[in-house]
Design a protein around this motif. Structure first.
Motif, PDB file in Angstrom:
ATOM      1  N   TRP A  64      -2.958  60.127 -37.015  1.00 25.75           N
ATOM      2  CA  TRP A  64      -2.655  58.714 -36.755  1.00 25.75           C
ATOM      3  C   TRP A  64      -3.252  57.804 -37.830  1.00 25.75           C
ATOM      4  O   TRP A  64      -2.668  56.803 -38.207  1.00 25.75           O
ATOM      5  CB  TRP A  64      -3.154  58.316 -35.366  1.00 25.75           C
ATOM      6  CG  TRP A  64      -2.685  56.961 -34.960  1.00 25.75           C
ATOM      7  CD1 TRP A  64      -3.439  55.836 -34.811  1.00 25.75           C
ATOM      8  CD2 TRP A  64      -1.342  56.567 -34.654  1.00 25.75           C
ATOM      9  NE1 TRP A  64      -2.652  54.772 -34.434  1.00 25.75           N
ATOM     10  CE2 TRP A  64      -1.361  55.198 -34.332  1.00 25.75           C
ATOM     11  CE3 TRP A  64      -0.116  57.243 -34.636  1.00 25.75           C
ATOM     12  CZ2 TRP A  64      -0.208  54.487 -33.997  1.00 25.75           C
ATOM     13  CZ3 TRP A  64       1.024  56.535 -34.286  1.00 25.75           C
ATOM     14  CH2 TRP A  64       0.974  55.180 -33.969  1.00 25.75           C
ATOM     15  N   CYS A  67      -0.706  57.528 -40.588  1.00 23.83           N
ATOM     16  CA  CYS A  67       0.602  56.902 -40.334  1.00 23.83           C
ATOM     17  C   CYS A  67       0.491  55.544 -39.656  1.00 23.83           C
ATOM     18  O   CYS A  67       1.486  54.830 -39.523  1.00 23.83           O
ATOM     19  CB  CYS A  67       1.488  57.838 -39.518  1.00 23.83           C
ATOM     20  SG  CYS A  67       0.935  58.114 -37.829  1.00 23.83           S
ATOM     21  N   ARG A  68      -0.703  55.146 -39.268  1.00 22.04           N
ATOM     22  CA  ARG A  68      -0.874  53.920 -38.491  1.00 22.04           C
ATOM     23  C   ARG A  68      -0.342  52.689 -39.213  1.00 22.04           C
ATOM     24  O   ARG A  68       0.343  51.857 -38.628  1.00 22.04           O
ATOM     25  CB  ARG A  68      -2.351  53.708 -38.141  1.00 22.04           C
ATOM     26  CG  ARG A  68      -2.565  52.447 -37.339  1.00 22.04           C
ATOM     27  CD  ARG A  68      -4.032  52.112 -37.108  1.00 22.04           C
ATOM     28  NE  ARG A  68      -4.115  50.970 -36.212  1.00 22.04           N
ATOM     29  CZ  ARG A  68      -4.102  49.709 -36.626  1.00 22.04           C
ATOM     30  NH1 ARG A  68      -4.008  49.436 -37.904  1.00 22.04           N
ATOM     31  NH2 ARG A  68      -4.172  48.725 -35.745  1.00 22.04           N
ATOM     32  N   TRP A  71       3.291  52.449 -39.055  1.00 23.63           N
ATOM     33  CA  TRP A  71       3.683  52.233 -37.658  1.00 23.63           C
ATOM     34  C   TRP A  71       3.533  50.754 -37.289  1.00 23.63           C
ATOM     35  O   TRP A  71       4.421  50.174 -36.667  1.00 23.63           O
ATOM     36  CB  TRP A  71       2.837  53.123 -36.746  1.00 23.63           C
ATOM     37  CG  TRP A  71       3.112  52.975 -35.286  1.00 23.63           C
ATOM     38  CD1 TRP A  71       4.074  53.651 -34.564  1.00 23.63           C
ATOM     39  CD2 TRP A  71       2.455  52.110 -34.352  1.00 23.63           C
ATOM     40  NE1 TRP A  71       4.030  53.253 -33.247  1.00 23.63           N
ATOM     41  CE2 TRP A  71       3.053  52.300 -33.092  1.00 23.63           C
ATOM     42  CE3 TRP A  71       1.416  51.191 -34.468  1.00 23.63           C
ATOM     43  CZ2 TRP A  71       2.654  51.615 -31.953  1.00 23.63           C
ATOM     44  CZ3 TRP A  71       1.010  50.498 -33.330  1.00 23.63           C
ATOM     45  CH2 TRP A  71       1.619  50.705 -32.090  1.00 23.63           C
ATOM     46  N   ASP A  74       6.280  48.834 -38.843  1.00 19.87           N
ATOM     47  CA  ASP A  74       7.514  49.057 -38.079  1.00 19.87           C
ATOM     48  C   ASP A  74       7.529  48.222 -36.799  1.00 19.87           C
ATOM     49  O   ASP A  74       8.568  47.696 -36.405  1.00 19.87           O
ATOM     50  CB  ASP A  74       7.690  50.543 -37.743  1.00 19.87           C
ATOM     51  CG  ASP A  74       8.001  51.386 -38.969  1.00 19.87           C
ATOM     52  OD1 ASP A  74       8.371  50.818 -40.026  1.00 19.87           O
ATOM     53  OD2 ASP A  74       7.855  52.618 -38.875  1.00 19.87           O
ATOM     54  N   LEU A  87       8.728  53.603 -31.126  1.00 20.26           N
ATOM     55  CA  LEU A  87       7.351  53.295 -31.514  1.00 20.26           C
ATOM     56  C   LEU A  87       6.377  53.615 -30.381  1.00 20.26           C
ATOM     57  O   LEU A  87       5.280  54.127 -30.614  1.00 20.26           O
ATOM     58  CB  LEU A  87       7.243  51.827 -31.931  1.00 20.26           C
ATOM     59  CG  LEU A  87       7.991  51.493 -33.233  1.00 20.26           C
ATOM     60  CD1 LEU A  87       8.228  49.992 -33.344  1.00 20.26           C
ATOM     61  CD2 LEU A  87       7.245  52.033 -34.437  1.00 20.26           C
ATOM     62  N   GLU A  90       5.954  57.302 -30.302  1.00 23.02           N
ATOM     63  CA  GLU A  90       5.127  57.748 -31.423  1.00 23.02           C
ATOM     64  C   GLU A  90       3.641  57.546 -31.109  1.00 23.02           C
ATOM     65  O   GLU A  90       2.813  58.419 -31.362  1.00 23.02           O
ATOM     66  CB  GLU A  90       5.515  56.997 -32.696  1.00 23.02           C
ATOM     67  CG  GLU A  90       4.879  57.563 -33.936  1.00 23.02           C
ATOM     68  CD  GLU A  90       5.353  56.899 -35.222  1.00 23.02           C
ATOM     69  OE1 GLU A  90       4.754  57.204 -36.258  1.00 23.02           O
ATOM     70  OE2 GLU A  90       6.290  56.078 -35.188  1.00 23.02           O
TER      71      GLU A  90
END
Length: 121
Positions: A64, A67-68, A71, A74, A87, A90
């Motif tokens: 995480w 990719c946070r 994210w 997004d 989302l 995820e």
């Protein structure tokens, strides 16, 4: 739209207090009210960021941290229920089993199916 609001609330309510910061405990009631009142997918995405921002690092997978940032971006761009539901999935899938209630393991499969339904609309 009420359904995705409820699914977000259901996920949050299955997080243990160990998963979240002290500040979350104080803010939680107003957050719940805002989620219940949300009518736009973009609002739900912002509330999703609020929840995630108050999760402890120990509550999420190591991945995480990588990719946070994308994210969160997004989430800021999300404008449809389909995007917000993806989302939410995820975030949930990167949350560790240690910080969710015992009931979550039994209800998660049904919850995931309900969230996925937004991707079919």
């Amino acid at each position: 739209m009420v359904e995705l609001n409820q699914l977000l609330l259901e996920f949050e309510s299955n997080l243990t207090w160990e998963a979240v910061t002290k500040e979350w405990k104080e803010r939680r009631d107003s957050w719940v009210s805002k989620v219940q009142a949300a009518v736009e997918p973009s609002q739900l995405a912002e509330y999703l960021i609020e929840l995630e921002s108050d999760l402890q690092w120990e509550a999420v997978q190591n991945y995480w941290k990588l990719c946070r940032e994308s994210w969160v971006e997004d989430c800021h761009l999300a404008s449809t229920l389909e995007e917000v539901s993806s989302l939410l999935l995820e975030l949930e899938s990167n949350t560790t089993w240690e910080v969710v209630s015992d009931q979550w393991q039994g209800s998660r499969e049904n919850w995931v199916q309900q969230v996925y339904e937004f991707n079919d609309e």
